[in-house]
Enzyme design. Sequence first.
Site, PDB file in Angstrom:
ATOM      1  N   GLY A  32     -74.274 -35.751  -9.090  1.00 26.40           N
ATOM      2  CA  GLY A  32     -73.291 -35.809 -10.167  1.00 26.40           C
ATOM      3  C   GLY A  32     -71.942 -36.265  -9.651  1.00 26.40           C
ATOM      4  N   GLY A  35     -64.042 -35.014 -11.128  1.00 29.01           N
ATOM      5  CA  GLY A  35     -62.723 -35.607 -11.074  1.00 29.01           C
ATOM      6  C   GLY A  35     -62.310 -36.100  -9.699  1.00 29.01           C
ATOM      7  N   SER A  36     -62.705 -35.386  -8.641  1.00 29.11           N
ATOM      8  CA  SER A  36     -62.238 -35.774  -7.311  1.00 29.11           C
ATOM      9  C   SER A  36     -63.321 -36.344  -6.417  1.00 29.11           C
ATOM     10  CB  SER A  36     -61.602 -34.575  -6.608  1.00 29.11           C
ATOM     11  OG  SER A  36     -62.573 -33.578  -6.374  1.00 29.11           O
ATOM     12  N   VAL A  39     -71.110 -35.985  -5.836  1.00 27.86           N
ATOM     13  CA  VAL A  39     -71.958 -35.038  -5.128  1.00 27.86           C
ATOM     14  C   VAL A  39     -73.331 -35.673  -4.908  1.00 27.86           C
ATOM     15  CG1 VAL A  39     -72.974 -32.726  -5.129  1.00 27.86           C
ATOM     16  CG2 VAL A  39     -70.708 -33.091  -6.136  1.00 27.86           C
ATOM     17  N   ASP A 151     -60.337 -24.108 -12.252  1.00 26.56           N
ATOM     18  CA  ASP A 151     -61.276 -24.957 -12.986  1.00 26.56           C
ATOM     19  C   ASP A 151     -62.524 -24.171 -13.376  1.00 26.56           C
ATOM     20  OD1 ASP A 151     -62.083 -27.283 -14.238  1.00 26.56           O
ATOM     21  OD2 ASP A 151     -62.929 -28.180 -12.427  1.00 26.56           O
TER      22      ASP A 151
END
Length: 175
Positions: A32, A35-36, A39, A151
Amino acid sequence: MCDDSRRVSGADVLISTGSVLGGRYRIANVIGSGGSGTVYRAEVLATGARVAIKLMHAGHPESDAERTRFGREAEVLRALKHRHIVELVDFGFAHDELRSPYLVFPLLAGRPLHRKLDAEAPLSLSEAGQIAEQILLALEAAHQRGVTHRDIKPANVFLCPTPPSELRKEDVKLL
């Protein structure tokens, strides 16, 4: 990190399937993207263990603030040892031109909370309470170390199956 097999567009892929990262991890596929970073599912070359690797997005390493934040995430995770917080296995820098930082986690079995909610909502009060209690225990451990998650959302709460001897059927890991 999770093994939920979500794919992202090829534009998000920073390293190719079969490549070796850090001389230790063979990349299998993308799990997946957030935002940063992206993976990846990978294998530890020395042991064959399966891991999840979060590699910072290609554009981010140019920003010192983003690299610093990613490094701080690694330091925080190293310090946080708790049953309900995902464990950091390793931290390093890719051998690309930007030396993109990456984090390595165990590859967890199960599913993220958002998938459970999509399939089974509404949850019983008992089940919702068990999940919430575990999330709160993880947050309490983080807060005791001066860490604020920032988050908390169902995609960052992972549910791992427990052995039949456990009273609850899922164990929470906060990502």
